[in-house]
Design a protein around this motif. Structure first.
Motif, PDB file in Angstrom:
ATOM      1  N   THR A  82       0.829  -1.202   0.000  1.00  0.00           N
ATOM      2  CA  THR A  82       0.000   0.000   0.000  1.00  0.00           C
ATOM      3  C   THR A  82       0.864   1.253   0.000  1.00  0.00           C
ATOM      4  N   THR A 247     -12.331  -5.482   0.818  1.00  0.00           N
ATOM      5  CA  THR A 247     -12.658  -4.733   2.026  1.00  0.00           C
ATOM      6  C   THR A 247     -11.737  -5.176   3.158  1.00  0.00           C
ATOM      7  N   GLU A 248     -11.688  -4.382   4.218  1.00  0.00           N
ATOM      8  CA  GLU A 248     -10.840  -4.721   5.358  1.00  0.00           C
ATOM      9  C   GLU A 248     -11.262  -6.045   5.989  1.00  0.00           C
ATOM     10  N   SER A 249     -12.554  -6.309   6.056  1.00  0.00           N
ATOM     11  CA  SER A 249     -13.028  -7.565   6.646  1.00  0.00           C
ATOM     12  C   SER A 249     -12.600  -8.752   5.786  1.00  0.00           C
ATOM     13  N   ILE A 251      -9.919  -8.858   3.841  1.00  0.00           N
ATOM     14  CA  ILE A 251      -8.471  -9.012   4.035  1.00  0.00           C
ATOM     15  C   ILE A 251      -8.185  -9.731   5.351  1.00  0.00           C
ATOM     16  N   GLN A 252      -8.883  -9.362   6.411  1.00  0.00           N
ATOM     17  CA  GLN A 252      -8.688 -10.004   7.716  1.00  0.00           C
ATOM     18  C   GLN A 252      -9.073 -11.484   7.668  1.00  0.00           C
ATOM     19  N   ASN A 255      -6.270 -13.305   5.855  1.00  0.00           N
ATOM     20  CA  ASN A 255      -5.077 -13.388   6.707  1.00  0.00           C
ATOM     21  C   ASN A 255      -5.259 -14.369   7.863  1.00  0.00           C
TER      22      ASN A 255
END
Length: 334
Positions: A82, A247-249, A251-252, A255
């Motif tokens: 990023t 989205t961040e969710s 990506i989490q 991971n």
């Protein structure tokens, strides 16, 4: 003496210009302080862009790019960087080190039926932005030779002119989407781009480049004899994946299921050049301090001895004895 991270390199450079200067000059000759100063400034510049997180332990393992799942299928690995547009030197340094490591570790494959690994480098212009001549030569050499290791490299950028001509000449497959001309520089870039493609009897390449629609591209590749194929205007197959940002969710969630997150989240700082040189400097400083203390004590004891000798000399002098007897005589008369 192991060099495992940037602080090791910085410590070694400081050592050879300060505490270990005499030792180094005795073995290797005089080292220019301006050269070491330049190297230090470049390292600090990389550190400010976050390079200390990339170049250290746990170091990047290229085997992680060629993993297989329980069904024997390979993975598509995405290295998500990023805000790289603000850190071009970090991006180019990291990609060069990755390509160099892959080249060094992978065995020769020759002309294999399929590649062992294919690397797609998006925003490729950031690799070459502000790159030195030496860096560009290294990239060109690696791109030229890495094919023999069964590695394919794709540079993805909006304008082919962002890629140096030496690197561009090594690329066998070229897929060019539409270019738009808004300025005189844009028109010049389009003309140069057209000149990089094989001459065509069917197209005016520079005009076609500005008239391609969405999903259309000019394509040329190498045939089985290594000769560029005629230029062809082609409709590209639309991606079947979702064309959107994760989205961040999401990506989490990815991971949380990844085995690599734990591996690369672990911070390792083994004993290396930084610790070894600090220990060596501490030992030398302790020895110097001890030697200075001994010299001080020896000096103080010498001064005390000199004072004692002077007192004894005064006490035994004739003048002192006569004066003492004179004082005693006066006291006895009283």
């Amino acid at each position: 003496m192991p060099l495992l991270d940037l602080k090791d390199i910085k410590k070694v450079i400081n050592y050879i210009t300060e505490e270990g200067k005499a030792e180094i000059e005795e073995s290797y000759g005089k080292i220019s302080t301006s050269t070491t100063g330049t190297i230090l400034r470049k390292i600090i510049e990389l550190e400010q862009q976050g390079a200390d997180l990339f170049f250290g332990e746990m170091s990047f393992d290229i085997d992680d790019l060629m993993r297989f799942d329980e069904n024997g299928k390979g993975y598509v690995n995405i290295i998500r960087l990023t805000d790289i547009q603000d850190k071009p030197k970090l991006f180019s340094t990291f990609m060069l080190s990755l390509l160099a490591e892959i080249y060094q570790q992978m065995p020769e494959k020759g002309d294999s039926d399929q590649p062992e690994l294919v690397i797609f480098i998006d925003e490729a212009h950031l690799i070459f932005k502000e790159a030195s001549k030496t860096l560009l030569e290294q990239i060109e050499t690696i791109v030229k030779l890495i094919r023999s290791k069964g590695i394919g490299v794709y540079f993805i950028t909006q304008n082919p002119m962002d890629v140096p001509s030496g690197v561009l000449a090594q690329l066998g497959l070229k897929i060019q989407h539409a270019l738009r001309a808004f300025t005189a520089n844009d028109r010049q870039a389009i003309k140069q781009t057209a000149d990089n493609y094989p001459t065509s009897d069917f197209y005016k390449t520079d005009e076609l480049l500005t008239s391609l629609g969405i999903g259309e591209a000019l394509v040329t590749a190498l045939n089985e004899k290594g000769i560029p194929t005629p230029l062809a205007a082609t409709m590209m197959r639309a991606p079947e994946s979702r064309m959107d940002v994760l989205t961040e969710s999401e990506i989490q969630e990815i991971n949380s299921k990844s085995k690599l997150v734990k591996k690369y989240s672990e911070v390792i700082d083994r004993e290396s050049a930084y610790e070894m040189l600090n220990e060596k400097i501490a030992v030398v400083e302790k020895e110097v301090a001890q030697q200075e203390e001994e010299e001080k004590e020896e000096k103080n004891s010498g001064e005390t001895g000199a004072v004692t000798k002077s007192v004894i000399k005064v006490l035994t002098s004739a003048t002192f004895i006569r004066g003492a007897f004179g004082v005693l005589s006066k006291l006895l008369r009283k």
